[in-house]
Design a protein around this motif. Structure first.
Motif, PDB file in Angstrom:
ATOM      1  N   UNK A   1     -25.826  42.020 -21.698  1.00  7.73           N
ATOM      2  CA  UNK A   1     -24.673  41.950 -20.796  1.00  7.73           C
ATOM      3  C   UNK A   1     -24.916  40.890 -19.725  1.00  7.73           C
ATOM      4  N   UNK A   2     -26.112  40.932 -19.120  1.00  2.00           N
ATOM      5  CA  UNK A   2     -26.427  39.967 -18.061  1.00  2.00           C
ATOM      6  C   UNK A   2     -26.405  38.541 -18.586  1.00  2.00           C
ATOM      7  N   UNK A   3     -26.887  38.343 -19.809  1.00  2.00           N
ATOM      8  CA  UNK A   3     -26.972  36.992 -20.363  1.00  2.00           C
ATOM      9  C   UNK A   3     -25.634  36.476 -20.869  1.00  2.00           C
ATOM     10  N   UNK A   4     -24.625  37.344 -20.925  1.00  3.01           N
ATOM     11  CA  UNK A   4     -23.277  36.849 -21.212  1.00  3.01           C
ATOM     12  C   UNK A   4     -22.806  35.875 -20.137  1.00  3.01           C
TER      13      UNK A   4
ATOM     14  N   UNK B   1     -14.018  30.819 -17.462  1.00  2.48           N
ATOM     15  CA  UNK B   1     -15.209  31.530 -17.939  1.00  2.48           C
ATOM     16  C   UNK B   1     -15.955  32.209 -16.790  1.00  2.48           C
ATOM     17  N   UNK B   2     -15.837  31.670 -15.583  1.00  2.00           N
ATOM     18  CA  UNK B   2     -16.464  32.307 -14.415  1.00  2.00           C
ATOM     19  C   UNK B   2     -15.878  33.700 -14.214  1.00  2.00           C
ATOM     20  N   UNK B   3     -14.562  33.803 -14.278  1.00  2.00           N
ATOM     21  CA  UNK B   3     -13.895  35.097 -14.074  1.00  2.00           C
ATOM     22  C   UNK B   3     -14.251  36.070 -15.189  1.00  2.00           C
ATOM     23  N   UNK B   4     -14.248  35.588 -16.440  1.00  2.09           N
ATOM     24  CA  UNK B   4     -14.483  36.475 -17.584  1.00  2.09           C
ATOM     25  C   UNK B   4     -15.944  36.875 -17.698  1.00  2.09           C
ATOM     26  N   UNK B   5     -16.832  35.890 -17.689  1.00  6.56           N
ATOM     27  CA  UNK B   5     -18.228  36.154 -18.014  1.00  6.56           C
ATOM     28  C   UNK B   5     -19.118  36.428 -16.800  1.00  6.56           C
ATOM     29  N   UNK B   6     -18.580  36.290 -15.597  1.00  7.58           N
ATOM     30  CA  UNK B   6     -19.363  36.672 -14.424  1.00  7.58           C
ATOM     31  C   UNK B   6     -18.740  37.884 -13.729  1.00  7.58           C
ATOM     32  N   UNK B   7     -17.525  37.731 -13.211  1.00  4.80           N
ATOM     33  CA  UNK B   7     -16.927  38.822 -12.455  1.00  4.80           C
ATOM     34  C   UNK B   7     -16.662  40.053 -13.324  1.00  4.80           C
ATOM     35  N   UNK B   8     -16.079  39.857 -14.501  1.00  2.00           N
ATOM     36  CA  UNK B   8     -15.781  41.006 -15.367  1.00  2.00           C
ATOM     37  C   UNK B   8     -17.067  41.680 -15.839  1.00  2.00           C
ATOM     38  N   UNK B   9     -18.044  40.883 -16.237  1.00  2.80           N
ATOM     39  CA  UNK B   9     -19.324  41.436 -16.706  1.00  2.80           C
ATOM     40  C   UNK B   9     -20.031  42.178 -15.580  1.00  2.80           C
TER      41      UNK B   9
END
Length: 287
Positions: A160-163, A200-208
Motif C-alpha cells: 500500500x505504501x509503495x503505491x 496521481x498525487x490525489x489517487x496514489x498519495x492522499x487516497x492511499x
C-alpha cells in the motif's frame, strides 16, 4: 481439563502481537537480497554518471543523476506494487496482516536498499534543510518496511505504501524536465506531466494514505501498539508532509493562480540550486 487447555495455548504470542524479531536482520534471506539490490542501485548510479547528462555540470548534473536513480526506483517499486494491487486486490484489502510469501518481501527489501543508497548519495553531495527532511523520510520508510519484512506480517501494507511511488514517477519526471530545461523547449510535454502529477498525487498519495490511517484505527487493539503507531502516527506524518508538498506544487505550477505562482512558485529544489551554484562560483573565483 485445565492442564490440557493450558498445553494447547502457544507459548509465544502471534507475530502481529509482538515487536518484530530484529535478529532476522542477520538472516541470509534478508541481508543477501538487501546487498544485491543495494549493489544494483550503485551500478545503476555508475551507469548514469558515466553515460547520461554529460552536457550538464556541477550541482545541476548531480541532481539529474540523482533524480534518474529516483525515477528508476519509482518505476520498479510503483509498477510492482500496482501490478500486485491489480492481481491480489483481495489480499490488499482483506489479508493486510497475515498474507506472506518470500518473493513478495523482496519489494520492501529493494526499497530499503534504495533509501540507503539515496541517503549515502545525498550525504556525499548535498547537505541542506531539504536533505534533512529527506533523511527523516528515508529513515521512517526504512523502519516501516522493516516492521513488515522481519515479522513476516503486514507485507501487503508495505505494498500500500509503495503505491505512492506511482505518483513519484511523474514527480521525478517533472523535476527532471524542469532542471534539464525541457520545460521551456517542450511546454506541451511539461503541461501533460504537471497534470498527471496532480492526478496521481490525489489517487496514489492522499487516497492511499487515507486508507492506511483508517486501517490503523480499524486494527487498533488487535495488533501490537508499535504497528498501530506506524499506521496512524506515520500515516498522519506523511499525510502532513505530502499536503505541504502538494500545496507547493500547485502554487509552483500555477494551479492556484498566476500571481500566486509568481510569488511563491520557487520550489525547494530551485532554492537549493541557487545556493549551490552560487557556492560553486565562489569556489571558482577563489581558485
Amino acid at each position: 481439563s485445565f492442564y490440557s487447555r493450558m498445553a494447547s495455548i502457544p507459548s509465544d504470542p502471534p507475530a502481529e502481537l509482538s515487536l518484530p524479531p530484529f535478529s532476522r536482520l542477520l538472516h541470509s534471506d534478508f541481508y543477501l537480497p538487501l546487498l544485491f539490490y543495494f549493489a544494483l542501485f550503485r551500478l545503476a548510479a555508475l551507469f548514469v554518471q558515466t553515460f547520461l547528462w554529460q552536457s550538464y555540470q556541477g550541482f545541476k548534473q548531480y541532481r539529474l543523476h540523482n533524480l534518474s536513480i529516483c525515477l528508476l526506483h519509482s518505476c520498479l517499486s510503483g509498477g510492482w506494487a500496482f501490478s500486485f494491487f491489480c492481481t491480489h486486490t483481495r489480499v490488499m484489502f482483506e489479508e493486510t496482516i497475515h498474507w506472506y510469501e518470500p518473493w513478495a518481501a523482496h519489494l520492501p527489501i529493494m526499497s530499503i536498499a534504495y533509501f540507503i543508497n539515496d541517503s549515502i548519495d545525498m550525504a556525499q553531495h548535498e547537505i541542506s534543510r531539504w536533505t534533512a527532511e529527506l533523511f527523516l523520510h528515508h529513515a521512517a520508510s526504512i523502519i516501516a518496511f522493516l516492521f513488515a519484512v522481519l515479522p513476516h506480517k503486514f507485507v501487503p501494507y508495505a505494498y500500500w505504501a509503495l503505491l505512492m511511488e506511482m505518483n513519484s514517477i511523474f514527480l521525478h519526471i517533472r523535476s527532471i524536465v524542469q532542471i534539464s530545461g525541457e520545460a521551456t523547449s517542450r511546454p506541451s510535454v511539461y503541461s501533460l506531466v504537471k497534470t498527471l502529477n496532480i492526478v496521481t498525487f490525489v489517487i496514489f498519495r492522499f487516497a492511499v494514505q487515507g486508507w492506511q490511517i483508517k486501517w490503523g484505527f480499524v486494527t487498533w487493539g488487535i495488533i501490537h501498539p508499535s504497528y498501530t503507531v506506524i499506521a496512524i502516527g506515520g500515516g498522519i506524518m506523511f499525510l502532513t508532509i505530502n499536503s505541504i508538498l502538494f500545496y507547493r506544487i500547485l502554487s509552483s505550477d500555477g494551479f492556484l493562480g498566476e500571481k500566486l505562482a509568481t510569488s511563491t512558485g520557487s520550489a525547494r529544489d530551485q532554492q537549493t540550486f541557487v545556493k549551490a551554484i552560487a557556492s560553486e562560483e565562489k569556489k571558482k573565483k577563489s581558485n
